[in-house]
Write a protein that holds these residues in place. Structure first.
Motif, PDB file in Angstrom:
ATOM      1  N   ASN A 167       0.897  -1.222  -0.102  1.00  0.00           N
ATOM      2  CA  ASN A 167      -0.066   0.105  -0.079  1.00  0.00           C
ATOM      3  C   ASN A 167       1.034   1.241   0.110  1.00  0.00           C
ATOM      4  O   ASN A 167       1.737   1.281   0.972  1.00  0.00           O
ATOM      5  CB  ASN A 167      -1.094   0.082   1.302  1.00  0.00           C
ATOM      6  N   SER A 173      -1.729   6.879  -1.709  1.00  0.00           N
ATOM      7  CA  SER A 173      -2.996   6.645  -2.571  1.00  0.00           C
ATOM      8  C   SER A 173      -4.118   6.949  -1.604  1.00  0.00           C
ATOM      9  O   SER A 173      -4.338   6.650  -0.261  1.00  0.00           O
ATOM     10  CB  SER A 173      -2.823   4.898  -2.698  1.00  0.00           C
ATOM     11  N   THR A 174      -5.376   7.005  -2.429  1.00  0.00           N
ATOM     12  CA  THR A 174      -6.624   7.292  -1.661  1.00  0.00           C
ATOM     13  C   THR A 174      -7.299   6.415  -2.200  1.00  0.00           C
ATOM     14  O   THR A 174      -7.385   5.908  -3.277  1.00  0.00           O
ATOM     15  CB  THR A 174      -6.970   8.943  -2.345  1.00  0.00           C
ATOM     16  N   ASP A 175      -8.351   5.724  -1.285  1.00  0.00           N
ATOM     17  CA  ASP A 175      -9.320   4.649  -1.533  1.00  0.00           C
ATOM     18  C   ASP A 175     -10.542   5.269  -1.889  1.00  0.00           C
ATOM     19  O   ASP A 175     -11.334   5.729  -1.178  1.00  0.00           O
ATOM     20  CB  ASP A 175      -9.493   3.727  -0.059  1.00  0.00           C
ATOM     21  N   TYR A 227     -13.244   0.773   0.629  1.00  0.00           N
ATOM     22  CA  TYR A 227     -13.089  -0.582   0.494  1.00  0.00           C
ATOM     23  C   TYR A 227     -13.345  -1.085   1.982  1.00  0.00           C
ATOM     24  O   TYR A 227     -14.340  -1.920   2.194  1.00  0.00           O
ATOM     25  CB  TYR A 227     -11.582  -1.186   0.320  1.00  0.00           C
ATOM     26  N   GLN A 228     -12.718  -0.463   2.975  1.00  0.00           N
ATOM     27  CA  GLN A 228     -12.947  -0.811   4.413  1.00  0.00           C
ATOM     28  C   GLN A 228     -14.404  -0.700   4.792  1.00  0.00           C
ATOM     29  O   GLN A 228     -14.854  -1.426   5.486  1.00  0.00           O
ATOM     30  CB  GLN A 228     -11.795  -0.095   5.378  1.00  0.00           C
TER      31      GLN A 228
END
Length: 164
Positions: free
Chosen positions: A4, A8-10, A14-15
């Motif tokens: 990871n 980076s931006t999610d 996801y979580q």
């Protein structure tokens, strides 16, 4: 497995999505087991222990007497003396006896913190979902919990257990 990168931006969330999916799966699992128990009863030595969040924002419907005694959390055992009422999509009803008095509880699956069956042994824990002040029941895609109990006369209506 995969690295990871710190920058980076999610964008997929996801979580949060995984947490929501897991909560939904645990609710569905509990609903299926309770529907089977209602239909066929408990088999063998099985017993279902549920730890329930009972705080004011959990959606749990119970008598003032029980809420006074267990304002935050209650453990119930579905083993010998219980009657399952409606096992709905978002909540279920159960009649239990506390200190010789019959009580009807309406319990949203989202209020369940722990599920266990010590006969197997099997258990899981989950994070209860609270209803916030900002959420209005009519805006949700689920019916609000109903008080189906005559609390003044301490009578449980048989209509509660009839299929409509």
């Amino acid at each position: 497995m995969f690295s990871n990168t710190a920058n980076s931006t999610d964008f997929f969330g996801y979580q949060e999505r995984l947490e929501e999916a897991m909560q939904g799966a645990l609710s569905a699992f509990t609903r299926e087991i309770l529907a089977e128990v209602k239909e066929n009863g408990l088999k063998g030595d099985h017993a279902i222990y549920l730890t329930i969040s009972t705080g004011p924002k959990t959606g749990v419907v119970m008598s003032d007497k029980l809420r006074e005694k267990w304002p935050e959390e209650l453990v119930i055992a579905l083993q010998h003396q219980f009657v399952l009422g409606e096992v709905g999509y978002e909540e279920f009803e159960v009649v239990l006896t506390f200190s010789g008095e019959t009580e009807l509880l309406t319990i949203p699956y989202d209020a369940i913190k722990e599920y266990g069956d010590p006969s197997v042994p099997f258990s899981f824990a989950r994070k209860p979902v609270l209803v916030t002040d900002e959420v209005k029941w009519e805006e949700l895609d689920i019916p609000a919990p109903k008080q189906r109990r005559d609390t003044e006369n301490n009578v449980v209506s048989l209509d509660t257990f009839r299929k409509e």
